[in-house]
Design an enzyme around this catalytic site. Sequence first.
Site, PDB file in Angstrom:
ATOM      1  N   GLY A   1     -16.369   3.159   2.003  1.00  0.00           N
ATOM      2  CA  GLY A   1     -15.275   2.877   1.065  1.00  0.00           C
ATOM      3  C   GLY A   1     -15.774   2.120  -0.151  1.00  0.00           C
TER       4      GLY A   1
ATOM      5  NE  ARG B   1      -2.600  -0.442   3.531  1.00  0.00           N
ATOM      6  CZ  ARG B   1      -3.587  -0.401   4.416  1.00  0.00           C
ATOM      7  NH1 ARG B   1      -3.543   0.484   5.401  1.00  0.00           N
ATOM      8  NH2 ARG B   1      -4.608  -1.215   4.340  1.00  0.00           N
TER       9      ARG B   1
ATOM     10  CB  ALA C   1     -12.416   3.014   3.771  1.00  0.00           C
TER      11      ALA C   1
ATOM     12  CE  LYS D   1      -5.993 -10.342   5.873  1.00  0.00           C
ATOM     13  NZ  LYS D   1      -6.156  -9.280   4.862  1.00  0.00           N
TER      14      LYS D   1
ATOM     15  CG  ASP E   1     -14.813   6.455  -1.550  1.00  0.00           C
ATOM     16  OD1 ASP E   1     -14.582   5.235  -1.592  1.00  0.00           O
ATOM     17  OD2 ASP E   1     -13.916   7.325  -1.662  1.00  0.00           O
TER      18      ASP E   1
ATOM     19  CG  ASN F   1      -6.272  -5.671   6.114  1.00  0.00           C
ATOM     20  OD1 ASN F   1      -6.547  -6.817   6.451  1.00  0.00           O
ATOM     21  ND2 ASN F   1      -5.840  -5.369   4.902  1.00  0.00           N
TER      22      ASN F   1
ATOM     23  CB  VAL G   1     -13.018  -4.525  -1.384  1.00  0.00           C
ATOM     24  CG1 VAL G   1     -13.967  -5.561  -0.784  1.00  0.00           C
ATOM     25  CG2 VAL G   1     -11.587  -5.058  -1.391  1.00  0.00           C
TER      26      VAL G   1
ATOM     27  CE  LYS H   1      -0.870  -4.602   3.362  1.00  0.00           C
ATOM     28  NZ  LYS H   1      -2.158  -5.205   2.996  1.00  0.00           N
TER      29      LYS H   1
HETATM   30  P1  NAI Z   1      -9.050   1.075  -2.239  1.00  0.00           P
HETATM   31  O1  NAI Z   1      -7.969   2.046  -1.971  1.00  0.00           O
HETATM   32  O2  NAI Z   1      -9.277   0.608  -3.628  1.00  0.00           O
HETATM   33  O3  NAI Z   1     -10.453   1.651  -1.702  1.00  0.00           O
HETATM   34  C1  NAI Z   1     -10.604   2.303  -0.496  1.00  0.00           C
HETATM   35  C2  NAI Z   1     -11.662   3.371  -0.721  1.00  0.00           C
HETATM   36  O4  NAI Z   1     -11.956   3.961   0.540  1.00  0.00           O
HETATM   37  C3  NAI Z   1     -11.202   4.498  -1.643  1.00  0.00           C
HETATM   38  O5  NAI Z   1     -12.188   4.701  -2.646  1.00  0.00           O
HETATM   39  C4  NAI Z   1     -11.066   5.705  -0.719  1.00  0.00           C
HETATM   40  O6  NAI Z   1     -11.391   6.920  -1.363  1.00  0.00           O
HETATM   41  C5  NAI Z   1     -12.071   5.372   0.367  1.00  0.00           C
HETATM   42  N1  NAI Z   1     -11.834   5.993   1.665  1.00  0.00           N
HETATM   43  C6  NAI Z   1     -10.659   6.250   2.306  1.00  0.00           C
HETATM   44  N2  NAI Z   1     -10.879   6.802   3.504  1.00  0.00           N
HETATM   45  C7  NAI Z   1     -12.216   6.871   3.657  1.00  0.00           C
HETATM   46  C8  NAI Z   1     -13.072   7.333   4.685  1.00  0.00           C
HETATM   47  N3  NAI Z   1     -12.592   7.828   5.823  1.00  0.00           N
HETATM   48  N4  NAI Z   1     -14.417   7.275   4.496  1.00  0.00           N
HETATM   49  C9  NAI Z   1     -14.929   6.767   3.354  1.00  0.00           C
HETATM   50  N5  NAI Z   1     -14.164   6.323   2.338  1.00  0.00           N
HETATM   51  C10 NAI Z   1     -12.829   6.362   2.491  1.00  0.00           C
HETATM   52  O7  NAI Z   1      -8.782  -0.167  -1.261  1.00  0.00           O
HETATM   53  P2  NAI Z   1      -9.395  -1.632  -1.376  1.00  0.00           P
HETATM   54  O8  NAI Z   1      -8.459  -2.501  -2.122  1.00  0.00           O
HETATM   55  O9  NAI Z   1     -10.829  -1.559  -1.777  1.00  0.00           O
HETATM   56  O10 NAI Z   1      -9.305  -2.122   0.141  1.00  0.00           O
HETATM   57  C11 NAI Z   1     -10.197  -1.619   1.122  1.00  0.00           C
HETATM   58  C12 NAI Z   1      -9.800  -2.188   2.475  1.00  0.00           C
HETATM   59  O11 NAI Z   1      -9.877  -3.610   2.431  1.00  0.00           O
HETATM   60  C13 NAI Z   1      -8.358  -1.873   2.897  1.00  0.00           C
HETATM   61  O12 NAI Z   1      -8.310  -1.729   4.297  1.00  0.00           O
HETATM   62  C14 NAI Z   1      -7.593  -3.089   2.456  1.00  0.00           C
HETATM   63  O13 NAI Z   1      -6.402  -3.265   3.190  1.00  0.00           O
HETATM   64  C15 NAI Z   1      -8.601  -4.179   2.746  1.00  0.00           C
HETATM   65  N6  NAI Z   1      -8.429  -5.379   1.956  1.00  0.00           N
HETATM   66  C16 NAI Z   1      -8.434  -5.334   0.603  1.00  0.00           C
HETATM   67  C17 NAI Z   1      -8.290  -6.483  -0.140  1.00  0.00           C
HETATM   68  C18 NAI Z   1      -8.346  -6.464  -1.643  1.00  0.00           C
HETATM   69  O14 NAI Z   1      -8.518  -7.536  -2.224  1.00  0.00           O
HETATM   70  N7  NAI Z   1      -8.223  -5.329  -2.288  1.00  0.00           N
HETATM   71  C19 NAI Z   1      -8.110  -7.790   0.514  1.00  0.00           C
HETATM   72  C20 NAI Z   1      -8.202  -7.736   1.950  1.00  0.00           C
HETATM   73  C21 NAI Z   1      -8.332  -6.569   2.629  1.00  0.00           C
END
Ligand code: NAI
Length: 347
Positions: free
Chosen positions: A181, A46, A240, A70, A204, A263, A185, A82
């Site tokens: 978020g 990240r 998010a 996990k 978001d 996470n 995902v 990580k």
């Molecule tokens: P991403 O970066 O694609 O999406 C996160 C979204 O949350 C973004 O659109 C961002 O603008 C928004 N955001 C950030 N702060 C915010 C807030 N305070 N309020 C509302 N929206 C907010 O990340 P992704 O890949 O969707 O992952 C989301 C979470 O899931 C992370 O914590 C990541 O570590 C976890 N995760 C993701 C996996 C994956 O396959 N991508 C797998 C396992 C966990």
Amino acid sequence: MSQIFELMKKYDCEELHFRYDPKTKLRAIIAINSTKRGSMCSGGVRMRNYKNEDEALWDALNLSLAMTQKCAAIKANVGGGKAIIWNTPKEKNADLLTCFAKFMCSLGGRFRTAVDVGLNHEDGETIIKTCPYVEGQPEKYGGLGTEGDTTAIGVIKAMKSGCKYLFGNKSLKGKIIALQGLGNVGSFMVEFLIKEKAILIIADTDGKIVKDIKMKHPSVKTVSPNEILFQKCDILSPCAIGGILNSKTIPKLRCGMICGAANNQLYKPKSDIRLIEKRGILFLPDFIVNAGGIIQAIVEINKGTKRQAIRNTKIIEKNIAYILGEHKKTRKNTLEIAHELIDTRLK
Ligand code: NAI
């Protein structure tokens, strides 16, 4: 200045690797948390503009520990790791990502990754050109594509197990779900939950994403990022960032269950889970719920198919059912039971 070895002890972390590059300004850390279940470690990379070095280090240590948990939960013979890149979005460019790729490659494949918060699939493509140890990339790189959909499928399976426990059946139809978020995902969560006929409230920090989803699905309710956690709903789904469940936010929650992909949702796990329980809210531990990404990564390493990856998310449902069964029997909190489950699998 952080006491590095003390921190490594606290987070059970075996190795920390640092890289600074004066030309691109890359500041990166790779944490290899545990090789107990396998010498090859996996975990996302990240990019964030951390407030300071301590915060960056904490994120790497905490997230790599979550990866170990996990991998153990899904019984994979893979260790947890990580990577974090501590740079601003403006500093992100091909040279910086290539420098990170060389750093990763220097570990000779002992650490494998996939793009996480702050990086997208084009960034993954830049990394993979120099370093082959990247999962979740398009087919032209021998990959299975995004892990976001597989992760969302796992989260929804966990939600359904939670619904069975709370409401007596697995259906999400008519359930009010507040989704924080809408990225890799969260965007898939929207599509899948609409198919399940759930009632969605979304937020978001990126207004454009919200606007696009509202255009496509006018029935969803949109609220500001400051309000989403406190919506009256059946299920709160944080997808998010971490640390959002804490002593300030928990007293204001108005949900029956928490189940999301983010996470490290609990800021101080031991005390926050107690606060959540006192409020009568069911918490499904994130490192059990969001294992879909690593499940796909492992299938990809073994040259399997997307279909297999999705099928393998069944273990998430099984783990949640086990945790809830024990919770009912022993009244221990769900986090404690999840940790006990992991401890047995790490031994
Ligand atoms: P991403 O970066 O694609 O999406 C996160 C979204 O949350 C973004 O659109 C961002 O603008 C928004 N955001 C950030 N702060 C915010 C807030 N305070 N309020 C509302 N929206 C907010 O990340 P992704 O890949 O969707 O992952 C989301 C979470 O899931 C992370 O914590 C990541 O570590 C976890 N995760 C993701 C996996 C994956 O396959 N991508 C797998 C396992 C966990």
